[in-house]
Design a protein around this motif. Structure first.
Motif, PDB file in Angstrom:
ATOM      1  N   VAL A   1       0.879  -1.164   0.000  1.00 31.64           N
ATOM      2  CA  VAL A   1       0.000   0.000   0.000  1.00 31.64           C
ATOM      3  C   VAL A   1       0.917   1.214   0.000  1.00 31.64           C
ATOM      4  CG1 VAL A   1      -1.846   1.235   1.176  1.00 31.64           C
ATOM      5  CG2 VAL A   1      -1.761  -1.256   1.260  1.00 31.64           C
ATOM      6  N   SER A   2       1.275   1.665  -1.169  1.00 32.86           N
ATOM      7  CA  SER A   2       2.295   2.693  -1.307  1.00 32.86           C
ATOM      8  C   SER A   2       1.697   4.059  -1.600  1.00 32.86           C
ATOM      9  CB  SER A   2       3.233   2.314  -2.447  1.00 32.86           C
ATOM     10  OG  SER A   2       4.054   3.401  -2.782  1.00 32.86           O
ATOM     11  N   PRO A   3       2.221   5.113  -0.951  1.00 34.01           N
ATOM     12  CA  PRO A   3       1.775   6.458  -1.291  1.00 34.01           C
ATOM     13  C   PRO A   3       2.262   6.896  -2.669  1.00 34.01           C
ATOM     14  CG  PRO A   3       3.542   6.546   0.317  1.00 34.01           C
ATOM     15  CD  PRO A   3       3.192   5.094   0.141  1.00 34.01           C
ATOM     16  N   LYS A   4       3.161   6.120  -3.288  1.00 34.47           N
ATOM     17  CA  LYS A   4       3.611   6.454  -4.639  1.00 34.47           C
ATOM     18  C   LYS A   4       2.553   6.109  -5.679  1.00 34.47           C
ATOM     19  CE  LYS A   4       8.613   6.056  -4.117  1.00 34.47           C
ATOM     20  NZ  LYS A   4       9.805   5.372  -4.625  1.00 34.47           N
ATOM     21  N   ARG A   5       1.700   5.163  -5.379  1.00 35.92           N
ATOM     22  CA  ARG A   5       0.667   4.758  -6.344  1.00 35.92           C
ATOM     23  C   ARG A   5      -0.421   5.812  -6.377  1.00 35.92           C
ATOM     24  NH1 ARG A   5       0.422  -1.376  -4.132  1.00 35.92           N
ATOM     25  NH2 ARG A   5       2.528  -1.901  -4.771  1.00 35.92           N
ATOM     26  N   HIS A   6      -0.693   6.320  -7.574  1.00 33.57           N
ATOM     27  CA  HIS A   6      -1.652   7.410  -7.666  1.00 33.57           C
ATOM     28  C   HIS A   6      -1.992   7.715  -9.115  1.00 33.57           C
ATOM     29  CE1 HIS A   6       2.217   9.336  -8.405  1.00 33.57           C
ATOM     30  NE2 HIS A   6       1.544  10.251  -9.087  1.00 33.57           N
ATOM     31  N   PRO A   7      -3.171   8.281  -9.361  1.00 39.09           N
ATOM     32  CA  PRO A   7      -3.428   8.881 -10.663  1.00 39.09           C
ATOM     33  C   PRO A   7      -2.937  10.327 -10.630  1.00 39.09           C
ATOM     34  CG  PRO A   7      -5.419   8.944  -9.369  1.00 39.09           C
ATOM     35  CD  PRO A   7      -4.367   8.240  -8.533  1.00 39.09           C
ATOM     36  N   ALA A   8      -2.642  10.857 -11.783  1.00 37.23           N
ATOM     37  CA  ALA A   8      -2.251  12.263 -11.895  1.00 37.23           C
ATOM     38  C   ALA A   8      -3.045  12.882 -13.032  1.00 37.23           C
ATOM     39  CB  ALA A   8      -0.754  12.387 -12.160  1.00 37.23           C
ATOM     40  N   PHE A   9      -3.647  14.018 -12.765  1.00 40.64           N
ATOM     41  CA  PHE A   9      -4.490  14.674 -13.744  1.00 40.64           C
ATOM     42  C   PHE A   9      -3.980  16.080 -14.027  1.00 40.64           C
ATOM     43  CE2 PHE A   9      -7.187  11.730 -11.382  1.00 40.64           C
ATOM     44  CZ  PHE A   9      -7.706  10.963 -12.410  1.00 40.64           C
ATOM     45  N   GLU A  10      -3.875  16.417 -15.295  1.00 42.73           N
ATOM     46  CA  GLU A  10      -3.568  17.796 -15.666  1.00 42.73           C
ATOM     47  C   GLU A  10      -4.868  18.580 -15.588  1.00 42.73           C
ATOM     48  OE1 GLU A  10      -1.653  18.305 -19.452  1.00 42.73           O
ATOM     49  OE2 GLU A  10      -1.916  20.467 -19.391  1.00 42.73           O
ATOM     50  N   VAL A  11      -4.792  19.759 -14.972  1.00 37.21           N
ATOM     51  CA  VAL A  11      -5.980  20.597 -14.806  1.00 37.21           C
ATOM     52  C   VAL A  11      -5.666  22.030 -15.236  1.00 37.21           C
ATOM     53  CG1 VAL A  11      -6.886  19.201 -12.898  1.00 37.21           C
ATOM     54  CG2 VAL A  11      -5.457  21.189 -12.390  1.00 37.21           C
ATOM     55  N   ASP A  12      -6.697  22.768 -15.532  1.00 43.29           N
ATOM     56  CA  ASP A  12      -6.583  24.207 -15.778  1.00 43.29           C
ATOM     57  C   ASP A  12      -6.549  24.919 -14.431  1.00 43.29           C
ATOM     58  OD1 ASP A  12      -8.829  24.127 -18.619  1.00 43.29           O
ATOM     59  OD2 ASP A  12      -6.636  24.206 -18.603  1.00 43.29           O
ATOM     60  N   GLU A  13      -5.871  26.065 -14.371  1.00 38.93           N
ATOM     61  CA  GLU A  13      -5.891  26.948 -13.211  1.00 38.93           C
ATOM     62  C   GLU A  13      -5.528  26.215 -11.915  1.00 38.93           C
ATOM     63  OE1 GLU A  13      -9.546  29.138 -13.159  1.00 38.93           O
ATOM     64  OE2 GLU A  13      -9.340  29.742 -15.236  1.00 38.93           O
ATOM     65  N   LEU A  14      -4.344  25.626 -11.902  1.00 39.08           N
ATOM     66  CA  LEU A  14      -3.901  24.805 -10.779  1.00 39.08           C
ATOM     67  C   LEU A  14      -3.986  25.535  -9.443  1.00 39.08           C
ATOM     68  CD1 LEU A  14      -2.627  22.025 -10.027  1.00 39.08           C
ATOM     69  CD2 LEU A  14      -0.403  23.162 -10.211  1.00 39.08           C
ATOM     70  N   GLU A  15      -3.557  26.782  -9.389  1.00 40.08           N
ATOM     71  CA  GLU A  15      -3.585  27.515  -8.112  1.00 40.08           C
ATOM     72  C   GLU A  15      -5.011  27.738  -7.616  1.00 40.08           C
ATOM     73  OE1 GLU A  15       0.096  27.040  -7.397  1.00 40.08           O
ATOM     74  OE2 GLU A  15      -1.071  28.252  -6.001  1.00 40.08           O
TER      75      GLU A  15
ATOM     76  N   PHE B   1      -9.994   8.549   2.386  1.00 40.71           N
ATOM     77  CA  PHE B   1      -9.429   7.244   2.726  1.00 40.71           C
ATOM     78  C   PHE B   1      -7.911   7.224   2.639  1.00 40.71           C
ATOM     79  CE2 PHE B   1     -13.453   7.053   0.489  1.00 40.71           C
ATOM     80  CZ  PHE B   1     -14.278   6.635   1.522  1.00 40.71           C
ATOM     81  N   GLY B   2      -7.315   8.389   2.338  1.00 40.98           N
ATOM     82  CA  GLY B   2      -5.871   8.486   2.242  1.00 40.98           C
ATOM     83  C   GLY B   2      -5.301   8.241   0.871  1.00 40.98           C
ATOM     84  N   ASN B   3      -6.150   8.024  -0.135  1.00 39.26           N
ATOM     85  CA  ASN B   3      -5.664   7.833  -1.496  1.00 39.26           C
ATOM     86  C   ASN B   3      -5.137   9.144  -2.064  1.00 39.26           C
ATOM     87  OD1 ASN B   3      -6.360   4.993  -1.963  1.00 39.26           O
ATOM     88  ND2 ASN B   3      -8.452   5.734  -1.715  1.00 39.26           N
ATOM     89  N   ARG B   4      -3.971   9.097  -2.636  1.00 37.44           N
ATOM     90  CA  ARG B   4      -3.319  10.284  -3.192  1.00 37.44           C
ATOM     91  C   ARG B   4      -3.785  10.536  -4.620  1.00 37.44           C
ATOM     92  NH1 ARG B   4       2.611  10.302  -5.346  1.00 37.44           N
ATOM     93  NH2 ARG B   4       2.706  12.423  -6.106  1.00 37.44           N
ATOM     94  N   ILE B   5      -4.045  11.803  -4.925  1.00 38.40           N
ATOM     95  CA  ILE B   5      -4.387  12.243  -6.275  1.00 38.40           C
ATOM     96  C   ILE B   5      -3.484  13.415  -6.597  1.00 38.40           C
ATOM     97  CG2 ILE B   5      -6.185  13.200  -7.770  1.00 38.40           C
ATOM     98  CD1 ILE B   5      -8.190  11.868  -5.731  1.00 38.40           C
ATOM     99  N   GLU B   6      -2.684  13.271  -7.637  1.00 37.87           N
ATOM    100  CA  GLU B   6      -1.781  14.348  -8.050  1.00 37.87           C
ATOM    101  C   GLU B   6      -2.472  15.215  -9.095  1.00 37.87           C
ATOM    102  OE1 GLU B   6       2.538  14.931 -10.259  1.00 37.87           O
ATOM    103  OE2 GLU B   6       2.035  12.984  -9.391  1.00 37.87           O
ATOM    104  N   LEU B   7      -2.333  16.524  -8.939  1.00 38.53           N
ATOM    105  CA  LEU B   7      -2.881  17.479  -9.903  1.00 38.53           C
ATOM    106  C   LEU B   7      -1.719  18.304 -10.445  1.00 38.53           C
ATOM    107  CD1 LEU B   7      -6.036  18.512  -7.891  1.00 38.53           C
ATOM    108  CD2 LEU B   7      -5.905  16.908  -9.795  1.00 38.53           C
ATOM    109  N   LEU B   8      -1.701  18.465 -11.759  1.00 36.56           N
ATOM    110  CA  LEU B   8      -0.617  19.176 -12.427  1.00 36.56           C
ATOM    111  C   LEU B   8      -1.157  20.315 -13.272  1.00 36.56           C
ATOM    112  CD1 LEU B   8      -0.144  15.807 -13.189  1.00 36.56           C
ATOM    113  CD2 LEU B   8       2.095  16.786 -13.474  1.00 36.56           C
ATOM    114  N   GLY B   9      -0.388  21.384 -13.345  1.00 35.19           N
ATOM    115  CA  GLY B   9      -0.695  22.498 -14.228  1.00 35.19           C
ATOM    116  C   GLY B   9       0.517  22.795 -15.080  1.00 35.19           C
ATOM    117  N   ARG B  10       0.321  22.870 -16.384  1.00 38.46           N
ATOM    118  CA  ARG B  10       1.422  23.138 -17.304  1.00 38.46           C
ATOM    119  C   ARG B  10       1.972  24.539 -17.066  1.00 38.46           C
ATOM    120  NH1 ARG B  10       3.213  20.430 -21.555  1.00 38.46           N
ATOM    121  NH2 ARG B  10       1.380  19.068 -21.576  1.00 38.46           N
ATOM    122  N   ILE B  11       3.283  24.656 -17.018  1.00 38.93           N
ATOM    123  CA  ILE B  11       3.945  25.952 -16.873  1.00 38.93           C
ATOM    124  C   ILE B  11       3.993  26.596 -18.250  1.00 38.93           C
ATOM    125  CG2 ILE B  11       6.111  27.134 -16.300  1.00 38.93           C
ATOM    126  CD1 ILE B  11       6.688  24.756 -14.372  1.00 38.93           C
ATOM    127  N   THR B  12       3.409  27.789 -18.341  1.00 40.44           N
ATOM    128  CA  THR B  12       3.429  28.492 -19.625  1.00 40.44           C
ATOM    129  C   THR B  12       4.669  29.363 -19.694  1.00 40.44           C
ATOM    130  OG1 THR B  12       2.048  30.234 -18.686  1.00 40.44           O
ATOM    131  CG2 THR B  12       0.935  28.473 -19.894  1.00 40.44           C
TER     132      THR B  12
END
Length: 123
Positions: free
Chosen positions: A66-80, A111-122
């Protein structure tokens, strides 16, 4: 606020220590995936990155099933704005180091599941 999810960026699975040769054989030789560069500062933890169409598969090395490294990562608009929204909703946030071309952070479900959110650097 409605979060505009653009695409899945990557997902990560984990293999046991010492299994990288076997994993490379399966994912690269058998499945035919393309290995892509992993940032130097992340190489210390082992593993490697692959590309599937326009999605990345990150192979991490972990002892724990059960690793905190396992996760989905989603690119989103307006990360901040997304981060502010989640903080306002009392969602646990973890700041993550940027990776090439992206700012990012992680949030956690109840439940402690990690979800990574990313925003492209312009540039």
């Amino acid at each position: 606020m409605r979060i505009n999810f653009k695409r899945i960026d990557h997902f990560q699975i984990c293999i046991p220590p010492g299994a990288e040769t076997e994993a490379r054989n399966f994912y690269i030789e058998i499945l035919g995936l393309q290995e892509i560069p992993k940032p130097d500062y992340l190489k210390v933890g082992g593993g490697f990155w692959l590309e599937i169409a326009d999605i990345q598969l990150h192979i991490g090395v972990e002892n724990d099933t059960v690793s905190p490294k396992r996760h989905p990562a989603f690119e989103v608009d307006e990360l901040e704005k997304v981060k502010s929204y989640l903080v306002d909703q009392n969602i646990r946030i973890r700041e993550d180091r940027p990776i090439p071309d992206f700012e990012r952070f992680s949030c956690f479900d109840p439940f402690g599941n990690r979800i990574e959110l990313l925003g492209r650097i312009t540039k």
